[in-house]
Design an enzyme around this catalytic site. Sequence first.
Site, PDB file in Angstrom:
ATOM      1  N   ASP A 152      -5.218 -13.755   9.153  1.00 41.28           N
ATOM      2  CA  ASP A 152      -4.058 -13.604   8.264  1.00 41.28           C
ATOM      3  C   ASP A 152      -2.911 -14.520   8.684  1.00 41.28           C
ATOM      4  OD1 ASP A 152      -5.358 -11.728   6.706  1.00 41.28           O
ATOM      5  OD2 ASP A 152      -4.525 -10.012   7.785  1.00 41.28           O
TER       6      ASP A 152
ATOM      7  N   HIS B 137     -10.639 -14.181   3.862  1.00 40.73           N
ATOM      8  CA  HIS B 137     -11.841 -13.393   3.515  1.00 40.73           C
ATOM      9  C   HIS B 137     -12.986 -14.312   3.088  1.00 40.73           C
ATOM     10  CE1 HIS B 137      -9.380  -9.506   2.473  1.00 40.73           C
ATOM     11  NE2 HIS B 137      -9.095 -10.002   3.663  1.00 40.73           N
TER      12      HIS B 137
ATOM     13  N   GLU C  44      -8.852 -13.838  -1.261  1.00 39.98           N
ATOM     14  CA  GLU C  44      -8.051 -14.151  -0.071  1.00 39.98           C
ATOM     15  C   GLU C  44      -8.740 -15.250   0.736  1.00 39.98           C
ATOM     16  OE1 GLU C  44      -6.312 -10.807   1.877  1.00 39.98           O
ATOM     17  OE2 GLU C  44      -6.718 -11.619   3.866  1.00 39.98           O
TER      18      GLU C  44
ATOM     19  N   ASP D 164     -10.231 -11.881  10.771  1.00 37.51           N
ATOM     20  CA  ASP D 164      -9.218 -12.016   9.731  1.00 37.51           C
ATOM     21  C   ASP D 164      -7.865 -12.270  10.404  1.00 37.51           C
ATOM     22  OD1 ASP D 164      -8.214 -11.997   7.190  1.00 37.51           O
ATOM     23  OD2 ASP D 164      -8.381  -9.849   6.871  1.00 37.51           O
TER      24      ASP D 164
ATOM     25  N   GLU E 136     -10.660  -6.782  -4.337  1.00 32.01           N
ATOM     26  CA  GLU E 136     -10.431  -7.844  -3.352  1.00 32.01           C
ATOM     27  C   GLU E 136     -11.632  -7.934  -2.425  1.00 32.01           C
ATOM     28  OE1 GLU E 136      -6.542  -7.873  -1.451  1.00 32.01           O
ATOM     29  OE2 GLU E 136      -7.448  -8.723   0.353  1.00 32.01           O
TER      30      GLU E 136
ATOM     31  N   ASP F 187      -4.551 -13.754  -2.600  1.00 30.84           N
ATOM     32  CA  ASP F 187      -3.872 -13.413  -1.352  1.00 30.84           C
ATOM     33  C   ASP F 187      -3.850 -14.694  -0.521  1.00 30.84           C
ATOM     34  OD1 ASP F 187      -3.251 -10.845  -1.919  1.00 30.84           O
ATOM     35  OD2 ASP F 187      -4.480  -9.924  -0.355  1.00 30.84           O
TER      36      ASP F 187
ATOM     37  N   HIS G  17       0.881  -1.173   0.000  1.00 27.19           N
ATOM     38  CA  HIS G  17       0.000   0.000   0.000  1.00 27.19           C
ATOM     39  C   HIS G  17       0.918   1.222   0.000  1.00 27.19           C
ATOM     40  CE1 HIS G  17      -2.210  -3.047   2.410  1.00 27.19           C
ATOM     41  NE2 HIS G  17      -3.321  -2.513   1.952  1.00 27.19           N
TER      42      HIS G  17
ATOM     43  N   ASP H 115       2.233   2.040   3.381  1.00 27.07           N
ATOM     44  CA  ASP H 115       3.149   1.090   4.036  1.00 27.07           C
ATOM     45  C   ASP H 115       4.579   1.612   3.973  1.00 27.07           C
ATOM     46  OD1 ASP H 115       0.973  -0.589   4.025  1.00 27.07           O
ATOM     47  OD2 ASP H 115       1.731  -1.888   2.418  1.00 27.07           O
TER      48      ASP H 115
HETATM   49  C1  XLS Z   1      -7.332  -6.771   4.426  1.00 21.60           C
HETATM   50  C2  XLS Z   1      -6.863  -6.982   3.066  1.00 21.60           C
HETATM   51  C3  XLS Z   1      -5.719  -6.076   2.638  1.00 21.60           C
HETATM   52  C4  XLS Z   1      -5.589  -6.078   1.162  1.00 21.60           C
HETATM   53  C5  XLS Z   1      -4.813  -4.946   0.600  1.00 21.60           C
HETATM   54  O1  XLS Z   1      -7.984  -7.598   5.026  1.00 21.60           O
HETATM   55  O2  XLS Z   1      -6.523  -8.318   2.903  1.00 21.60           O
HETATM   56  O3  XLS Z   1      -4.546  -6.454   3.269  1.00 21.60           O
HETATM   57  O4  XLS Z   1      -5.019  -7.264   0.700  1.00 21.60           O
HETATM   58  O5  XLS Z   1      -5.364  -3.731   0.919  1.00 21.60           O
HETATM   59 NI    NI Z   2      -5.553  -9.140   1.225  1.00 19.06          NI
HETATM   60 NI    NI Z   3      -7.262  -9.630   4.509  1.00 12.12          NI
END
Ligand code: XLS
Ligand code: NI
Ligand code: NI
Length: 449
Positions: free
Chosen positions: A309, A271, A268, A307, A232, A296, A101, A104
Amino acid sequence: MGLWDIDKIEYVGRAKGPREALAFHYYDADRVVSGKKMKDWLRFGVAWWHTFDQELVDPFGAGTAQRPYYKYTDPMDQALAKVDYAFELFTRLGVEYFCFHDRDLAPEGDTLRETNANLDKVISKVEDNMKSTGVRLLWNTSSLFTNPRFVDGASTSPFADIFAYSAAQLKHSLEIGKRLGAENYVFWGGREGYENLWNTQMKREQEHMARFFHMCHEYAQEIGFDAQFLIEPKAKEPTMHQYDFDASTAIAFLKTYGLDDIFKLNLEGNHANLAGHTYQHEIRVARENGFLGSLDANQGDKLIGWDMDEFPTDLYETSTVMWEVLAAGSIGPHGGLNFDAKPRRSSFAPEDLFRSHVAGMDAYAAGLLVAARMHDDRFIEDLQDSRYSSFDSGIGETIENGTATLASLEEYTLDRPQAELIAATQSDHLESVKATINNYMIDALAEQP
Ligand code: XLS
Ligand code: NI
Ligand code: NI
């Protein structure tokens, strides 16, 4: 272990024991599997935000991450130090792509002009490193959700000044994508959704979002930035309802607003779960509708509803995802597997950035090997073809080719006894199917060198 005590991560093969944990057991970048090199099927990417910016905080505790660049207290010094660190990590991991981003990379100033200047300084360094290492940008995106100004969204904010700011921010982000040769450009709907419907004009917000996307596309064309645009989807978090809820919802939105030729989807794993789906479901929906763009790579936790991750380590899921990818022929025209994942808070050592990526890369490489084995045998293809074979001829063919009518089907059906209709169905033997998939997983991995 100091970070740079870690050399380039090598492929050692499956049979090597746990002492080679910091080595690839399945990921052999140049090995050809199902007609392509593993690295070209997988196209791994490192996510800047989780890998370099994530301090491993949780709602109950401060960051635990230990990173060498924390010794720089000036935010710009730290931002520049992260660039060196990042490209060292990419090359030692053997990852050829990264994603970020805008926010970032560099701290914000008071005005967008100052913020852009900070960013451009870091981007110059990123650009130099891309040239010297050959590492490429899978996608970039814009953070339109972190700063408090985006409290109620960006392009769906009820405040016109915030829409304007978002558009201006996006303009520069597209220019950066063009400058760095991004292969895709991602729009994740950060806070594009609602907390409560009573105070929300939902249709109006969605029309604003569509207008925003059209503006972005028009500007990208104007500057000759031809990256694949990606939406996304995510169901919820941070808002209680995100407009890009899941693949189906996003596709319907794109079609409604004439954006379906411009966008594909970045999907993702975690998600998908938030939408109440499997990752496979989301990929299948996108693949069969021609919207598969990029992935993702992460996973959630069955017992936790947000989430997470997590780095993907679930072999069943990576095998499933790669089966869908093999069926599609690629992840997408320019897609890759971006590790939108962070180590757990208790994995705070610098070397965990390596360990977590190696775990994720190996899990996906193993998944590719399993999926390739299943494809070679056409196990799933044959199973599906035979399940629907009654549509290949006879009455089924007339249904698919459009010549059947309610009347013709009534005539065909009216006097058929129950026993005949029951005989027209067949058991799915679903438990055996699942057992066979297990056997494929075990065998495909056991036969690796
Ligand atoms: C958040 C998203 C984010 C996107 C990019 O949950 O996964 O990280 O991948 O903005
Ligand atoms: Ni993402
Ligand atoms: Ni995410």
